[in-house]
Every structure is written in structure tokens, then in C-alpha cells.
Design a protein around this motif. Structure first.
Motif, mmCIF file in Angstrom:
data_model
loop_
_atom_site.group_PDB
_atom_site.id
_atom_site.type_symbol
_atom_site.label_atom_id
_atom_site.label_comp_id
_atom_site.label_asym_id
_atom_site.label_seq_id
_atom_site.Cartn_x
_atom_site.Cartn_y
_atom_site.Cartn_z
ATOM 1 N N GLY A 87 4.718 3.216 1.937
ATOM 2 C CA GLY A 87 5.055 2.248 0.891
ATOM 3 C C GLY A 87 6.159 2.708 -0.034
ATOM 4 N N LEU A 88 6.215 4.012 -0.249
ATOM 5 C CA LEU A 88 7.240 4.572 -1.131
ATOM 6 C C LEU A 88 8.631 4.388 -0.531
ATOM 7 C CD1 LEU A 88 7.302 6.105 -3.835
ATOM 8 C CD2 LEU A 88 7.266 8.229 -2.532
ATOM 9 N N ASP A 139 0.856 -1.188 0.000
ATOM 10 C CA ASP A 139 0.000 0.000 0.000
ATOM 11 C C ASP A 139 0.891 1.237 0.000
ATOM 12 O OD1 ASP A 139 -2.177 1.674 0.173
ATOM 13 O OD2 ASP A 139 -2.373 1.474 2.343
ATOM 14 N N ILE A 140 0.542 2.254 -0.771
ATOM 15 C CA ILE A 140 1.371 3.456 -0.833
ATOM 16 C C ILE A 140 1.292 4.245 0.466
ATOM 17 C CG2 ILE A 140 1.586 5.729 -1.909
ATOM 18 C CD1 ILE A 140 1.067 4.520 -4.570
ATOM 19 N N ARG A 141 0.076 4.446 0.978
ATOM 20 C CA ARG A 141 -0.109 5.287 2.155
ATOM 21 C C ARG A 141 -0.253 4.433 3.415
ATOM 22 N NH1 ARG A 141 -3.392 7.578 -1.833
ATOM 23 N NH2 ARG A 141 -2.786 9.679 -2.469
ATOM 24 N N VAL A 198 4.221 7.548 -10.174
ATOM 25 C CA VAL A 198 5.504 7.712 -10.854
ATOM 26 C C VAL A 198 6.650 7.611 -9.861
ATOM 27 C CG1 VAL A 198 6.957 9.320 -12.145
ATOM 28 C CG2 VAL A 198 4.561 9.052 -12.752
ATOM 29 N N GLN A 199 6.480 8.219 -8.678
ATOM 30 C CA GLN A 199 7.517 8.113 -7.652
ATOM 31 C C GLN A 199 7.737 6.654 -7.261
ATOM 32 O OE1 GLN A 199 7.223 11.006 -4.352
ATOM 33 N NE2 GLN A 199 5.565 11.953 -5.516
ATOM 34 N N SER A 200 6.661 5.886 -7.230
ATOM 35 C CA SER A 200 6.767 4.470 -6.877
ATOM 36 C C SER A 200 7.598 3.719 -7.906
ATOM 37 C CB SER A 200 5.373 3.839 -6.802
ATOM 38 O OG SER A 200 4.578 4.474 -5.843
ATOM 39 N N LEU A 201 7.343 3.999 -9.176
ATOM 40 C CA LEU A 201 8.084 3.325 -10.238
ATOM 41 C C LEU A 201 9.549 3.747 -10.215
ATOM 42 C CD1 LEU A 201 5.448 3.564 -13.111
ATOM 43 C CD2 LEU A 201 6.021 1.571 -11.722
ATOM 44 N N ALA A 214 9.386 0.066 -7.885
ATOM 45 C CA ALA A 214 8.215 -0.807 -7.991
ATOM 46 C C ALA A 214 8.055 -1.300 -9.427
ATOM 47 C CB ALA A 214 6.955 -0.053 -7.566
ATOM 48 N N SER A 215 7.489 -2.475 -9.568
ATOM 49 C CA SER A 215 7.280 -3.033 -10.896
ATOM 50 C C SER A 215 6.040 -2.462 -11.567
ATOM 51 C CB SER A 215 7.150 -4.560 -10.819
ATOM 52 O OG SER A 215 8.357 -5.141 -10.406
ATOM 53 N N GLY A 216 5.229 -1.759 -10.800
ATOM 54 C CA GLY A 216 4.007 -1.208 -11.373
ATOM 55 C C GLY A 216 3.005 -0.949 -10.267
#
Length: 226
Positions: free
Chosen positions: A63-64, A55-57, A94-97, A101-103
Motif C-alpha cells: 500500500g505504501l 491496506d498497508i500490508r 507516518v511513511q504513508s502520510l 495518503a490523506s490519513g
């Protein structure tokens, strides 16, 4: 071979639902559950996870940050992170990628989409279709970085690529599959795969999704703003 999955989400109910879904499949199992990013990184190491649903948040280490830690650890080079977002269009995608991250996948996705994403990520591919990933990345780079233009320093990274590898990178950023690229460039799919793999190695990209980000960041491909 069983795909080992770690679930990272601060909502226990959601983790439970994902666990039931994942454990119902014969080729995958949940090996750990985390309520924050720091715990997710620790469990990923301890349980030898193949894929992390992140999860990002989340409170504390989000998560980031957790994705960056996993990507920076040589011992976790084979781990693939699937970012879970509340909305498909998320300001952190975009920051995750970029973080490794793979997607990404929307939390409202169908069960089969989630299971398919885990399998695709475990195989080392971007978890969404190149076209879907490309569209979102283009939109965010146009909004966030469009005023600054391409990064001239980052563009120098492309000097390591051959002419054919650049051509293939443009096609990847255009959302085309290996088979489609092969047809467009009149080469075999195996040749395309080789060029993609070499481009990833030279540019330090973990997968196809990151190649798309690099293509836009360096100005090789320009976002179209609709």
C-alpha cells in the motif's frame, strides 16, 4: 454526486464486507477491487476513483508503494488515499502520510467511522481529526527521528511562508480546527482556511495531514514524548 471508491486489500472477505457497506450508501459506490497495490493503481486510473481504501500490508506492491505511485501521477491529483491499518498505531503510518495518503483508519473502526472517513477524504480534508493525526505523528517522529533532530534542509521550506502562515501551521499541528484557530488568532475561519490553503500550496502538501508531518519534520513544532 457519487463518490467512486476502489478497495485494495489482499483479504477477499474483508473487501466483500467493505463493498457491502459502501454500496449500501446512496452517495458512494465501489468501482473496483484490488488484491495488491499495482492492481489498485491501475484500477484507480481506469475507474476514475475519488477515494482508495488502501491496506498497508499487501503482497507484491504494498500500500505504501501504491500510494506513492498515485501521489506522483499528475492525472490522479484529485484522488485521496485512506490507509487501512490493522492497528491504529502502525509503524508505516507516518511513511504513508509522507507518501501522500490523506490519513489512516484502523480496520476495527465502526462502520460509520469508515463511511465518514470516505466522505471527509473525498471532500479533500484529512480523514481523521487533526488532533488524532497529530498525536500519532508526534509519537512516531519522536521515536524515529528524535535522535537526528529537525531536518535543516527541510526547514528552509518554511522560508516561503509568511509569519501568519507559520502561526496557522503551528495551530494546525497542534490539532486545532479552522474555527478554533480563528478564535485563537482573532480572525475569521475563512481567513484561516485561506492561510491553510496557501501553506499547502507553498509546501507541496496535499492536505492537512501532510501539513502536520511537515511541521514536525522541519522542527517548527517539537514532539512531546510522554
Amino acid at each position: 454526486m457519487t463518490i467512486r471508491v476502489v478497495l485494495a486489500d489482499d483479504q477477499a472477505l474483508l473487501r466483500s464486507a467493505f463493498k457491502v457497506l459502501v454500496d449500501s450508501e446512496p452517495d458512494m459506490e465501489v468501482v473496483g477491487e484490488a488484491s495488491d497495490g499495482a492492481e489498485a493503481v491501475e484500477l484507480t486510473r481506469e475507474r476514475r476513483a475519488d477515494v482508495v481504501l488502501m491496506d498497508i500490508r499487501m503482497p507484491g506492491t504494498d500500500g505504501l508503494a501504491a500510494t506513492r505511485l498515485i501521489s506522483a501521477d499528475p492525472g490522479l491529483a484529485d484522488v485521496r488515499v485512506v490507509m487501512l491499518t490493522t492497528f491504529e498505531v502502525d509503524e508505516y503510518v507516518v511513511q504513508s502520510l509522507r507518501a501522500g495518503a490523506s490519513g489512516f483508519l484502523g480496520k476495527g473502526s465502526e462502520p460509520e467511522e469508515l463511511l465518514g472517513a470516505i466522505r471527509v477524504a473525498a471532500a479533500g480534508d484529512a480523514l481523521l481529526s487533526p488532533a488524532a493525526t497529530k498525536g500519532l505523528i508526534a509519537r512516531f517522529l519522536a521515536q524515529q527521528d528524535g535522535l537526528d533532530g529537525p531536518d535543516p534542509v527541510g526547514a528552509e521550506r518554511l522560508d516561503a511562508l509568511t509569519g501568519r502562515e507559520r502561526e496557522v501551521l503551528v495551530q494546525v499541528a497542534g490539532g486545532h480546527s479552522n474555527d478554533e484557530i480563528a478564535e485563537r488568532l482573532a480572525v475569521s475561519p475563512l481567513t484561516v482556511k485561506t492561510h491553510v490553503n496557501r501553506a499547502m500550496a507553498k509546501l507541496g502538501a496535499r492536505d492537512r495531514a501532510q501539513l502536520v508531518v511537515i511541521a514536525y519534520e522541519t522542527g517548527l513544532v517539537r514532539p512531546r514524548v510522554h
